[in-house]
Structures are given as C-alpha cells and as structure tokens.
Design an enzyme around this catalytic site. Structure first.
Site, PDB file in Angstrom:
ATOM      1  N   ASP A  67      41.430  23.619  55.694  1.00 56.00           N
ATOM      2  CA  ASP A  67      40.518  24.707  54.954  1.00 56.00           C
ATOM      3  C   ASP A  67      39.691  25.604  56.098  1.00 56.00           C
ATOM      4  O   ASP A  67      39.856  25.260  57.413  1.00 56.00           O
ATOM      5  CB  ASP A  67      39.551  24.071  54.089  1.00 56.00           C
ATOM      6  CG  ASP A  67      38.964  22.953  54.444  1.00 56.00           C
ATOM      7  OD1 ASP A  67      39.012  22.583  55.775  1.00 56.00           O
ATOM      8  OD2 ASP A  67      38.418  22.008  53.687  1.00 56.00           O
ATOM      9  N   ASP A 136      30.946  14.737  46.913  1.00 54.48           N
ATOM     10  CA  ASP A 136      31.390  15.098  45.424  1.00 54.48           C
ATOM     11  C   ASP A 136      32.796  14.507  45.099  1.00 54.48           C
ATOM     12  O   ASP A 136      33.310  14.940  44.081  1.00 54.48           O
ATOM     13  CB  ASP A 136      30.841  16.485  45.009  1.00 54.48           C
ATOM     14  CG  ASP A 136      31.736  17.251  45.706  1.00 54.48           C
ATOM     15  OD1 ASP A 136      32.560  17.005  46.675  1.00 54.48           O
ATOM     16  OD2 ASP A 136      31.572  18.469  45.562  1.00 54.48           O
ATOM     17  N   HIS A 138      35.375  15.800  46.630  1.00 60.19           N
ATOM     18  CA  HIS A 138      36.364  16.959  47.196  1.00 60.19           C
ATOM     19  C   HIS A 138      37.163  16.144  48.484  1.00 60.19           C
ATOM     20  O   HIS A 138      36.772  15.760  49.100  1.00 60.19           O
ATOM     21  CB  HIS A 138      35.657  18.238  47.532  1.00 60.19           C
ATOM     22  CG  HIS A 138      34.928  18.294  48.695  1.00 60.19           C
ATOM     23  ND1 HIS A 138      33.757  19.027  48.817  1.00 60.19           N
ATOM     24  CD2 HIS A 138      35.182  17.805  49.959  1.00 60.19           C
ATOM     25  CE1 HIS A 138      33.077  18.871  49.917  1.00 60.19           C
ATOM     26  NE2 HIS A 138      34.124  18.193  50.821  1.00 60.19           N
ATOM     27  N   GLU A 143      37.019  21.221  45.047  1.00 60.57           N
ATOM     28  CA  GLU A 143      35.770  20.868  44.590  1.00 60.57           C
ATOM     29  C   GLU A 143      36.237  20.290  42.972  1.00 60.57           C
ATOM     30  O   GLU A 143      37.261  20.489  42.516  1.00 60.57           O
ATOM     31  CB  GLU A 143      34.805  21.843  44.292  1.00 60.57           C
ATOM     32  CG  GLU A 143      34.467  22.444  45.680  1.00 60.57           C
ATOM     33  CD  GLU A 143      33.458  21.534  46.174  1.00 60.57           C
ATOM     34  OE1 GLU A 143      33.503  20.347  46.167  1.00 60.57           O
ATOM     35  OE2 GLU A 143      32.809  21.934  47.071  1.00 60.57           O
TER      36      GLU A 143
END
Ligand code: PGA
Length: 262
Positions: A67, A136, A138, A143
C-alpha cells in the site's frame, strides 16, 4: 493457519526471516509482497544481516508493496516508497527497478490500481506476502468491512488507523492522509504463502479475533483462516487472548523434523 508464538519481536522476526530466506535461496527470482509500519522493521534488519553475513542474494528478487498513502510523493518522509528504500532496498542488493510500491501521486488512481494488479500477474504472482495487522484487524489498508474479493484500489482509512499512524507524523492526526491505495484482500489471498507478524499487547485483540473468531469482513485478517498456507508469527504479548495458545505451542514444539520450516 499456523500460529508461531515466540518470546519477543526479535525471535518472531528472525523465525519469519528464515522462511523468507529459505524461499529466496530456493527461488532466486522469487516475488515477495512486502509491508511497512513498525512491525516488519526487525524482519528487514534480519534480512539485511543475512545478506551481509550469509550472502543472501536479492539480485533477482521482485517485490510488490501492499500500500501507499495517496498524496505523498515517493520522497516524502512518510511515504511507503521512501520507507522501503531506506529500511530495506538500499541495504541489500535488490535492483530498484524490480521493486514496486503503489504510486501515491498517480493522476488516474483507478488506472494505476489496475496496472499494479497487472504487474503482479505479469511477474507470475506473489510467492510470499509479508503482512502486519492493524489494531482494527486491517491487512494492507483493507479496513474493516473491505470485500474479501477486493483487488488493488483506493480506500479510506478508519479514524483508528489515522490515530494509530499519527505517531509517524509527529503525533499530528491532521497530517495523516485519509486515502490510500492498497492491494485488495483478493490480491493478498492469491499470494502462494502469507506470513503475518504481530507483536505487542495492542495487537492481542485483533490476533485473537483473526485466529479464533469467525471469518468476517469486520475483521479483515480473519480471511487468512481460508488461506492454504498462512503463518502467523506473534510474541507472548500478542498471544495473550488466544484460547488455544498452549495447543499452538505444543504443535510448534512437536513438529516433526521434516516439517520444521520456521
Ligand atoms: P504497525 O502497523 O506495524 O505499525 O503496527 C501494522 C499495520 O497497520 O498493518
């Protein structure tokens, strides 16, 4: 999924590095998927040590990063291209033209995403993907509620990820870009092997949900339960909430010699 619990991040990273090194020795033109963030830094240090001291050769290796932030140029001090150049590529004998990071400055983002997918396919697909995990859940910047079928595309970060990553931007959340280009979960699942690293108590919840929770897009990393070859390297702190931690230790310690690959 194989769960490998090590004493600390150093031992976990060295075990993961051995898996990467074994692949690169067996397949000198291996295609590696790479990750950024604090977690893989120790892994990269160990690969650099193996290059310097053991001659681990990256001259034919090809890499694709997961990313990149949209709006950060390659030389921005928080761009993932710069992170990779500084923390790995400049310290091993990889050819820079063999390294790929999504272009955060692309004028046509959808076209750049499609081209990234095509480049991965043209390279023969990813042999081994390195992953971190967000607090979280991801993977890459996929996400919660990202489609399990997703490919490289634009995503919006969660507020939690923006807060988590503000530490890299002098603690200033307003400086953290909200958009990114990330490989999709479908892209990650196509890698022939996935190795995920997670260290520290702040990853314990996400690790437990990933390994022992339901497979659900609210916890993107949980999709790895469906991957045929996924290894999770964690430290004791990240293992705290695992119900079957003792079983995973027992499996790892009792692996037959012919199966002991980490
Ligand atoms: P970290 O990030 O390694 O900096 O904790 C992990 C991630 O967001 O995937």
């Amino acid at each position: 999924m194989e769960i490998i619990i090590k004493k600390d991040a150093q031992e976990g990273s060295c075990a993961a590095a051995r898996v990467v090194a074994r692949l690169v020795r067996a397949k000198p033109d291996a295609v590696l998927g790479l990750a950024t963030g604090s977690t893989p830094l120790t892994l990269y240090k160990e690969l650099i040590r193996m290059h310097n001291e053991e001659g681990l050769d990256f001259s034919e290796v090809v890499t694709f990063n997961l990313d990149e932030y949209i709006g950060l140029s390659a030389d921005h001090e928080q761009s993932y291209r710069r992170f990779m150049n500084e923390n790995l590529f400049s310290q091993i004998n990889i050819k820079l033209e063999n390294t790929h990071v999504p272009d955060g400055m692309a004028e046509d983002v959808p076209a750049a995403c499609a081209a990234y997918e095509q480049a991965i396919a043209d390279a023969g697909g990813i042999d081994l993907q390195v992953l971190g995990i967000g607090s979280d859940g991801h993977v890459g910047f996929n996400e919660p509620t990202s489609s399990f079928a997703s490919r490289t595309r634009i995503k919006t970060l969660t507020r939690q990820t923006v807060a988590d990553n503000a530490r890299f931007f002098g603690g200033d959340e307003s400086k953290v870009p909200h958009h990114c280009i990330t490989m999709g979960i479908g892209t990650i699942m196509d890698a022939r092997m996935n190795i995920m690293l997670a260290f520290g108590a702040n990853k314990a919840d996400a690790v437990a949900a990933t390994v022992e929770g339901p497979v659900a897009s609210i916890m993107p990393a949980s999709i790895l339960q469906h991957h045929p070859s996924a290894k999770l390297f964690i430290d004791e702190a990240a293992a705290t909430d695992l119900k079957l931690a003792d079983y995973y230790r027992w499996v790892y310690e009792g692996k037959p010699e012919w199966q002991a690959d980490a």
